[in-house]
Design a protein around this motif. Structure first.
Motif, PDB file in Angstrom:
ATOM      1  N   UNK A 409       0.819  -1.206   0.000  1.00 16.36           N
ATOM      2  CA  UNK A 409       0.000   0.000   0.000  1.00 16.36           C
ATOM      3  C   UNK A 409       0.861   1.269   0.000  1.00 16.36           C
ATOM      4  N   UNK A 410       2.012   1.187   0.631  1.00 13.66           N
ATOM      5  CA  UNK A 410       2.884   2.363   0.723  1.00 13.66           C
ATOM      6  C   UNK A 410       3.517   2.721  -0.619  1.00 13.66           C
ATOM      7  N   UNK A 411       3.396   1.809  -1.616  1.00 13.82           N
ATOM      8  CA  UNK A 411       4.029   2.053  -2.923  1.00 13.82           C
ATOM      9  C   UNK A 411       3.091   2.723  -3.914  1.00 13.82           C
ATOM     10  N   UNK A 412       1.926   3.197  -3.449  1.00 13.48           N
ATOM     11  CA  UNK A 412       0.924   3.709  -4.386  1.00 13.48           C
ATOM     12  C   UNK A 412       1.015   5.211  -4.636  1.00 13.48           C
ATOM     13  N   UNK A 413       1.797   5.939  -3.850  1.00 20.30           N
ATOM     14  CA  UNK A 413       1.779   7.397  -3.930  1.00 20.30           C
ATOM     15  C   UNK A 413       2.127   7.923  -5.320  1.00 20.30           C
ATOM     16  N   UNK A 414       3.178   7.387  -5.911  1.00 30.32           N
ATOM     17  CA  UNK A 414       3.640   7.884  -7.198  1.00 30.32           C
ATOM     18  C   UNK A 414       3.371   6.885  -8.328  1.00 30.32           C
ATOM     19  N   UNK A 415       2.410   6.021  -8.121  1.00 32.51           N
ATOM     20  CA  UNK A 415       2.170   4.925  -9.061  1.00 32.51           C
ATOM     21  C   UNK A 415       1.781   5.420 -10.449  1.00 32.51           C
ATOM     22  N   UNK A 416       0.881   6.395 -10.503  1.00 29.69           N
ATOM     23  CA  UNK A 416       0.440   6.909 -11.798  1.00 29.69           C
ATOM     24  C   UNK A 416       1.612   7.500 -12.580  1.00 29.69           C
ATOM     25  N   UNK A 417       2.444   8.276 -11.918  1.00 27.17           N
ATOM     26  CA  UNK A 417       3.598   8.883 -12.591  1.00 27.17           C
ATOM     27  C   UNK A 417       4.572   7.812 -13.072  1.00 27.17           C
ATOM     28  N   UNK A 418       4.736   6.755 -12.285  1.00 26.86           N
ATOM     29  CA  UNK A 418       5.656   5.680 -12.658  1.00 26.86           C
ATOM     30  C   UNK A 418       5.187   5.011 -13.948  1.00 26.86           C
ATOM     31  N   UNK A 419       3.879   4.713 -14.033  1.00 26.00           N
ATOM     32  CA  UNK A 419       3.346   4.086 -15.237  1.00 26.00           C
ATOM     33  C   UNK A 419       3.532   4.982 -16.452  1.00 26.00           C
ATOM     34  N   UNK A 420       3.180   6.243 -16.303  1.00 27.11           N
ATOM     35  CA  UNK A 420       3.252   7.166 -17.444  1.00 27.11           C
ATOM     36  C   UNK A 420       4.693   7.352 -17.905  1.00 27.11           C
ATOM     37  N   UNK A 421       5.608   7.519 -16.949  1.00 26.68           N
ATOM     38  CA  UNK A 421       7.010   7.706 -17.309  1.00 26.68           C
ATOM     39  C   UNK A 421       7.568   6.460 -17.993  1.00 26.68           C
ATOM     40  N   UNK A 422       7.252   5.290 -17.458  1.00 28.42           N
ATOM     41  CA  UNK A 422       7.769   4.052 -18.046  1.00 28.42           C
ATOM     42  C   UNK A 422       7.202   3.820 -19.436  1.00 28.42           C
ATOM     43  N   UNK A 423       5.926   4.186 -19.650  1.00 26.84           N
ATOM     44  CA  UNK A 423       5.336   4.015 -20.981  1.00 26.84           C
ATOM     45  C   UNK A 423       6.027   4.916 -21.998  1.00 26.84           C
ATOM     46  N   UNK A 424       6.375   6.131 -21.602  1.00 25.59           N
ATOM     47  CA  UNK A 424       7.066   7.043 -22.518  1.00 25.59           C
ATOM     48  C   UNK A 424       8.455   6.520 -22.867  1.00 25.59           C
ATOM     49  N   UNK A 425       9.108   5.900 -21.890  1.00 23.46           N
ATOM     50  CA  UNK A 425      10.417   5.309 -22.157  1.00 23.46           C
ATOM     51  C   UNK A 425      10.294   4.194 -23.193  1.00 23.46           C
ATOM     52  N   UNK A 426       9.189   3.456 -23.127  1.00 23.60           N
ATOM     53  CA  UNK A 426       8.974   2.334 -24.044  1.00 23.60           C
ATOM     54  C   UNK A 426       8.399   2.764 -25.395  1.00 23.60           C
ATOM     55  N   UNK A 427       8.126   4.046 -25.582  1.00 23.34           N
ATOM     56  CA  UNK A 427       7.719   4.545 -26.889  1.00 23.34           C
ATOM     57  C   UNK A 427       6.234   4.620 -27.127  1.00 23.34           C
ATOM     58  N   UNK A 428       5.426   4.605 -26.083  1.00 25.66           N
ATOM     59  CA  UNK A 428       3.989   4.800 -26.250  1.00 25.66           C
ATOM     60  C   UNK A 428       3.470   5.647 -25.100  1.00 25.66           C
ATOM     61  N   UNK A 429       2.216   6.048 -25.198  1.00 23.26           N
ATOM     62  CA  UNK A 429       1.659   6.976 -24.215  1.00 23.26           C
ATOM     63  C   UNK A 429       0.420   6.378 -23.569  1.00 23.26           C
ATOM     64  N   UNK A 430       0.387   6.392 -22.252  1.00 19.27           N
ATOM     65  CA  UNK A 430      -0.796   5.975 -21.503  1.00 19.27           C
ATOM     66  C   UNK A 430      -1.696   7.183 -21.276  1.00 19.27           C
ATOM     67  N   UNK A 431      -2.964   7.025 -21.619  1.00 19.66           N
ATOM     68  CA  UNK A 431      -3.935   8.094 -21.419  1.00 19.66           C
ATOM     69  C   UNK A 431      -4.829   7.773 -20.228  1.00 19.66           C
ATOM     70  N   UNK A 432      -5.365   8.810 -19.639  1.00 21.15           N
ATOM     71  CA  UNK A 432      -6.227   8.657 -18.460  1.00 21.15           C
ATOM     72  C   UNK A 432      -7.686   8.633 -18.894  1.00 21.15           C
ATOM     73  N   UNK A 433      -8.418   7.629 -18.427  1.00 23.51           N
ATOM     74  CA  UNK A 433      -9.846   7.558 -18.710  1.00 23.51           C
ATOM     75  C   UNK A 433     -10.580   8.550 -17.824  1.00 23.51           C
ATOM     76  N   UNK A 434     -11.357   9.423 -18.452  1.00 18.50           N
ATOM     77  CA  UNK A 434     -12.067  10.449 -17.700  1.00 18.50           C
ATOM     78  C   UNK A 434     -13.065   9.877 -16.709  1.00 18.50           C
ATOM     79  N   UNK A 435     -13.397  10.628 -15.670  1.00 11.20           N
ATOM     80  CA  UNK A 435     -14.301  10.121 -14.622  1.00 11.20           C
ATOM     81  C   UNK A 435     -15.705   9.830 -15.127  1.00 11.20           C
ATOM     82  N   UNK A 436     -16.118  10.488 -16.202  1.00 14.38           N
ATOM     83  CA  UNK A 436     -17.471  10.281 -16.734  1.00 14.38           C
ATOM     84  C   UNK A 436     -17.475   9.417 -17.996  1.00 14.38           C
ATOM     85  N   UNK A 437     -16.351   8.784 -18.297  1.00 12.16           N
ATOM     86  CA  UNK A 437     -16.243   7.971 -19.510  1.00 12.16           C
ATOM     87  C   UNK A 437     -16.225   6.488 -19.146  1.00 12.16           C
ATOM     88  N   UNK A 438     -16.670   5.684 -20.106  1.00 10.07           N
ATOM     89  CA  UNK A 438     -16.570   4.238 -19.970  1.00 10.07           C
ATOM     90  C   UNK A 438     -15.575   3.740 -21.012  1.00 10.07           C
TER      91      UNK A 438
END
Length: 485
Positions: A409-438
């Motif tokens: 649980x203590x590893x969740x603080x920067x989790x979103x940034x870690x995913x996004x940064x790692x995806x950019x390193x791998x050559x693709x982009x992670x997008x965030x699903x909006x709160x009102x979107x499915x």
């Protein structure tokens, strides 16, 4: 109460993209919201310069719009080498198959003009028809029919006497009506609006169901035609699989005799194609799929077709290849198992029992049960002060798997940034699903994707298209980011 689907059916657009979009936007605001638009006939015309602003993002199609493939050789170039997303909110369904929307409506489709010989970029043959007929029966012992059948050509003999003679009709579409038992058949190309009174296709030995449900035919006119014949039709329906049997067999006051003689039709079709009058059984799940093809296609070569053998699927419970000792528990529609070679202790998988390509193609019952599994696992991991991450990779895999990976649980603080940064390193982009979107609203059918649900229930996703070389070991990479020694 089951949610009804609201669908707009559209005739030949023929390059009148602005007219289509303006009308759809007005109708959607006035009587919507609608879930999607289905276009039959010619989507493109002779001059398609007006489509460029939509491809460039300068203009936007207001609703997710699904179109059939080309009907002429000069339209083939508009389909961008078989890419499914032609621009934002415009998706090419493909040659033939069955698309199930988020509410469970099953839409069978076949693109192009019928050919007695080869199946080409703008033609289909009887082999395509046979495979489409067999598709809904695979793994479905309770087949009732499909909700909608869309084709550019009209079924032969569908027009009643004393009406006009249709030019673009073919017995292959009639054959599909008899075998698939659609509630609605929608076609284009004729340039006129025609609605036939309902009829019932009688059961056949190989149809897979004894039900005789009502079928309605709609022929739609061209978009913006000078005679102002109807080219946009609003449809609201409950998915067939969620209707009561009494509703399906209920008689209507305006029913007419079935226009097709199946024995004569089958004899004619089979003799024309020099085949036996028995349908072969096939066991691969999808038709002509481009999702998980691991074959490199060289310029000028045709894409090879992979016949999926469900008996060899590692994740189908009935498969001899399935490793049953990994199963933790089995529910009504899903099962929970240990991951083979898991990244961490208690790395689990949630999978549908039936064979589905991805979560987007799963039924609502399966998706509901997956939610129950997810909630139970959140409570399960609490005992170790852990929280789960749920991820799905619909790329180079044939059976849907929801990966469940616990982290501290203590590893969740920067989790979103870690995913996004790692995806950019791998050559693709992670997008965030909006709160009102499915998720199904932003992810077109048949497009490979990767998605991850973080412990705060935020969903990140990416489409895997074209030349993107998505790393199959991506999870291992971001695992290193938060499990630091």
């Amino acid at each position: 109460m089951t949610e009804r689907a609201k669908i707009l059916l559209c005739g030949d657009v023929e390059g009148n993209f602005d007219t289509l979009c303006k009308r759809v936007e007005i109708v959607n605001k006035k009587t919507g919201p609608f879930d999607l638009v289905l276009c039959v006939g010619n989507f493109f015309g002779i001059n398609n310069q007006d489509f460029i602003p939509y491809k460039m993002g300068e203009k936007k199609v207001p609703l997710a719009t699904y179109i059939l493939g080309p009907n002429y050789d000069y339209h083939v170039k508009e389909y961008q080498n078989e890419q499914y997303e032609l621009c934002e909110n415009v998706y090419h369904l493909g040659k033939r198959g069955i698309y199930t929307d988020s509410k469970g409506v099953r839409i069978a489709y076949i693109s192009g003009i019928a050919s007695l010989t080869e199946s080409g970029p703008w033609t289909y043959n009887f082999q395509d028809v046979r495979e489409l007929c067999d598709l809904p029966l695979r793994g479905n012992t309770g087949f009732r029919g499909v909700d909608i059948l869309v084709s550019s050509q009209w079924p032969k003999d569908i027009v009643q006497k004393d009406h006009f003679v249709s030019k673009f009709q073919h017995e292959y579409v009639s054959y599909l009506c008899m075998k698939l038992k659609p509630r609605y058949v929608v076609s284009g190309l004729e340039g006129v609006y025609y609605e036939r009174p309902p009829f019932r296709c009688p059961s056949t030995l190989e149809s897979g169901t004894a039900l005789e449900i009502v079928t309605r035919f709609l022929g739609l006119a061209r978009v913006g035609n000078p005679k102002k014949e109807k080219w946009l039709y609003a449809l609201s329906l409950t998915p067939l699989d969620k209707m009561k049997l009494s509703e399906l067999i209920q008689k209507t006051t305006d029913e007419t005799p079935c226009p097709f003689d199946f024995s004569r039709l089958e004899a004619q079709v089979c003799s024309t194609n020099n085949i036996k009058r028995s349908m072969p059984k096939q066991y691969f799940y999808d038709v002509n799929t481009l999702l998980n093809d691991d074959i490199v296609i060289l310029k000028g070569q045709k894409r090879q077709k992979i016949d999926f053998d469900q008996s060899k699927c590692w994740f189908c419970l009935a498969s001899p290849s399935f490793e049953k000792h990994l199963v933790v528990t089995v529910g009504e529609s899903c099962y929970l198992s240990m991951a083979k070679g898991g990244l961490v202790d208690e790395h689990l998988l949630i999978c549908p029992i039936e064979h589905f390509q991805s979560s987007l193609s799963c039924s609502e019952d399966i998706q509901r049960e997956m939610i129950h599994f997810k909630e139970a696992l959140r409570k399960f991991y609490e005992r170790k002060d852990q929280v789960p991450i749920f991820s799905e990779r619909n790329y180079k895999t044939s059976h849907m798997q929801l990966q469940v990976i616990p982290i501290p649980r203590k590893a969740t603080n920067e989790l979103q940034d870690i995913f996004i940064e790692e995806s950019e390193v791998q050559g693709f982009k992670l997008e965030e699903l909006g709160p009102n979107s499915r998720f199904h609203q932003v992810m077109p059918p048949k497009i490979p994707f990767f998605s991850v649900e973080l412990p705060n229930k935020l969903i990140l996703y990416t489409k895997i298209q074209g030349s993107v070389n998505f790393p199959l070991n991506f999870k291992k990479m971001w695992r290193r980011s938060w499990f630091k020694e």
